[in-house]
Structure formats: structure tokens, C-alpha cells
Design a protein around this motif. Sequence first.
Motif, PDB file in Angstrom:
ATOM      1  N   GLN A 212      -0.058  12.897  -7.312  1.00  0.00           N
ATOM      2  CA  GLN A 212      -1.001  12.097  -6.843  1.00  0.00           C
ATOM      3  C   GLN A 212      -1.841  11.508  -5.271  1.00  0.00           C
ATOM      4  O   GLN A 212      -0.793  10.643  -4.991  1.00  0.00           O
ATOM      5  N   LEU A 213      -2.984  11.942  -4.892  1.00  0.00           N
ATOM      6  CA  LEU A 213      -3.127  11.176  -3.252  1.00  0.00           C
ATOM      7  C   LEU A 213      -2.641   9.419  -3.462  1.00  0.00           C
ATOM      8  O   LEU A 213      -3.609   8.727  -4.623  1.00  0.00           O
ATOM      9  N   ALA A 214      -1.895   8.642  -2.683  1.00  0.00           N
ATOM     10  CA  ALA A 214      -1.790   7.532  -2.414  1.00  0.00           C
ATOM     11  C   ALA A 214      -2.228   6.622  -1.044  1.00  0.00           C
ATOM     12  O   ALA A 214      -2.379   5.562  -1.340  1.00  0.00           O
TER      13      ALA A 214
ATOM     14  N   MET B 113       9.922   8.078  -8.869  1.00  0.00           N
ATOM     15  CA  MET B 113       8.679   7.986  -8.253  1.00  0.00           C
ATOM     16  C   MET B 113       9.304   9.117  -6.810  1.00  0.00           C
ATOM     17  O   MET B 113       9.621   9.670  -5.612  1.00  0.00           O
ATOM     18  N   GLN B 114       7.846  10.944  -6.400  1.00  0.00           N
ATOM     19  CA  GLN B 114       8.588  12.250  -5.958  1.00  0.00           C
ATOM     20  C   GLN B 114       6.772  11.578  -4.430  1.00  0.00           C
ATOM     21  O   GLN B 114       6.513  11.213  -5.135  1.00  0.00           O
ATOM     22  N   VAL B 115       7.569  11.401  -3.526  1.00  0.00           N
ATOM     23  CA  VAL B 115       6.654  11.016  -2.088  1.00  0.00           C
ATOM     24  C   VAL B 115       6.557  12.204  -1.753  1.00  0.00           C
ATOM     25  O   VAL B 115       7.920  12.474  -0.907  1.00  0.00           O
ATOM     26  N   THR B 116       5.744  12.442  -1.469  1.00  0.00           N
ATOM     27  CA  THR B 116       5.588  13.396   0.013  1.00  0.00           C
ATOM     28  C   THR B 116       3.937  13.290   1.107  1.00  0.00           C
ATOM     29  O   THR B 116       3.324  13.404   0.036  1.00  0.00           O
ATOM     30  N   ILE B 117       4.846  13.845   2.138  1.00  0.00           N
ATOM     31  CA  ILE B 117       3.763  14.436   3.030  1.00  0.00           C
ATOM     32  C   ILE B 117       2.875  15.679   3.573  1.00  0.00           C
ATOM     33  O   ILE B 117       4.090  15.727   4.077  1.00  0.00           O
ATOM     34  N   THR B 118       1.981  15.316   3.596  1.00  0.00           N
ATOM     35  CA  THR B 118       1.478  16.917   3.669  1.00  0.00           C
ATOM     36  C   THR B 118       0.364  16.713   5.014  1.00  0.00           C
ATOM     37  O   THR B 118      -0.422  14.822   5.705  1.00  0.00           O
ATOM     38  N   HIS B 119      -0.128  17.193   6.414  1.00  0.00           N
ATOM     39  CA  HIS B 119      -0.835  17.185   7.565  1.00  0.00           C
ATOM     40  C   HIS B 119      -1.976  18.278   6.375  1.00  0.00           C
ATOM     41  O   HIS B 119      -2.020  19.357   6.683  1.00  0.00           O
ATOM     42  N   ASP B 120      -2.808  17.242   6.824  1.00  0.00           N
ATOM     43  CA  ASP B 120      -4.336  18.408   6.282  1.00  0.00           C
ATOM     44  C   ASP B 120      -4.743  18.651   7.683  1.00  0.00           C
ATOM     45  O   ASP B 120      -5.766  17.916   8.399  1.00  0.00           O
ATOM     46  N   ASN B 121      -4.602  19.453   8.709  1.00  0.00           N
ATOM     47  CA  ASN B 121      -5.332  20.205   9.558  1.00  0.00           C
ATOM     48  C   ASN B 121      -6.577  20.082  10.288  1.00  0.00           C
ATOM     49  O   ASN B 121      -7.732  19.465  11.047  1.00  0.00           O
ATOM     50  N   ALA B 122      -7.082  20.927   8.354  1.00  0.00           N
ATOM     51  CA  ALA B 122      -8.757  20.993   8.526  1.00  0.00           C
ATOM     52  C   ALA B 122      -9.420  19.883   8.665  1.00  0.00           C
ATOM     53  O   ALA B 122     -10.984  19.768   8.756  1.00  0.00           O
ATOM     54  N   ASN B 123      -8.460  18.719   8.150  1.00  0.00           N
ATOM     55  CA  ASN B 123      -9.734  17.401   8.375  1.00  0.00           C
ATOM     56  C   ASN B 123      -9.235  16.107   9.510  1.00  0.00           C
ATOM     57  O   ASN B 123      -9.724  14.780   8.993  1.00  0.00           O
TER      58      ASN B 123
END
Length: 94
Positions: free
Chosen positions: A21-23, A1-11
Amino acid sequence: MQVTITHDNANNRFEIHVDSQLAGYSEYLESDGIRTFHHTVTLPRFRGRGLAATLTEHALDDTGTQGLRVVPACWFVRDFIEAAGDRYSDLVEH
């Protein structure tokens, strides 16, 4: 299971992905140096894995790094901050 976190500044939200996959996500409003976290969601099929806590920790750490303060309007973020003891107390706007 690969977990990544992103920062969506626009939203105005942080997103956590499992195997691309968005979790889940944590949404906020930002104004005058304050991020008000108002909604945190873990999608049903990803619940029970501690992803919301991982996401919240990342979002709070990023907020502190940016020199911003926090209003924990979301119950999950509020409970997470309380459970963390003094770790995030300096970020909370009173």
C-alpha cells in the motif's frame, strides 16, 4: 510490515509502500543534473513509523549514485540533510 521503495521516473517521485500500500512519496524536479526535492508526504495512517526518513535516505542515496546534486526545497529533506551531518553535504547545490 514489508516496506518497499520504488522510483517512479515518469512522475519524478520516490514512493514508499507498506505491505503493497502506498504510504508516502517524495517528489522532485530534475534539470541540469540537479534534483530539487519540493514535497515529501507520509499518508496519515502511516505516520509515526519513520517512513519519511527511510524514503528520504533512499532518495538521496539514489541521487548521489546517479551523480546528481540536490536542492532541498522541501523542509523535511532539508532537515534530514542537516541532521545527517556531512553525509550528504557533497550533494547539496549551493
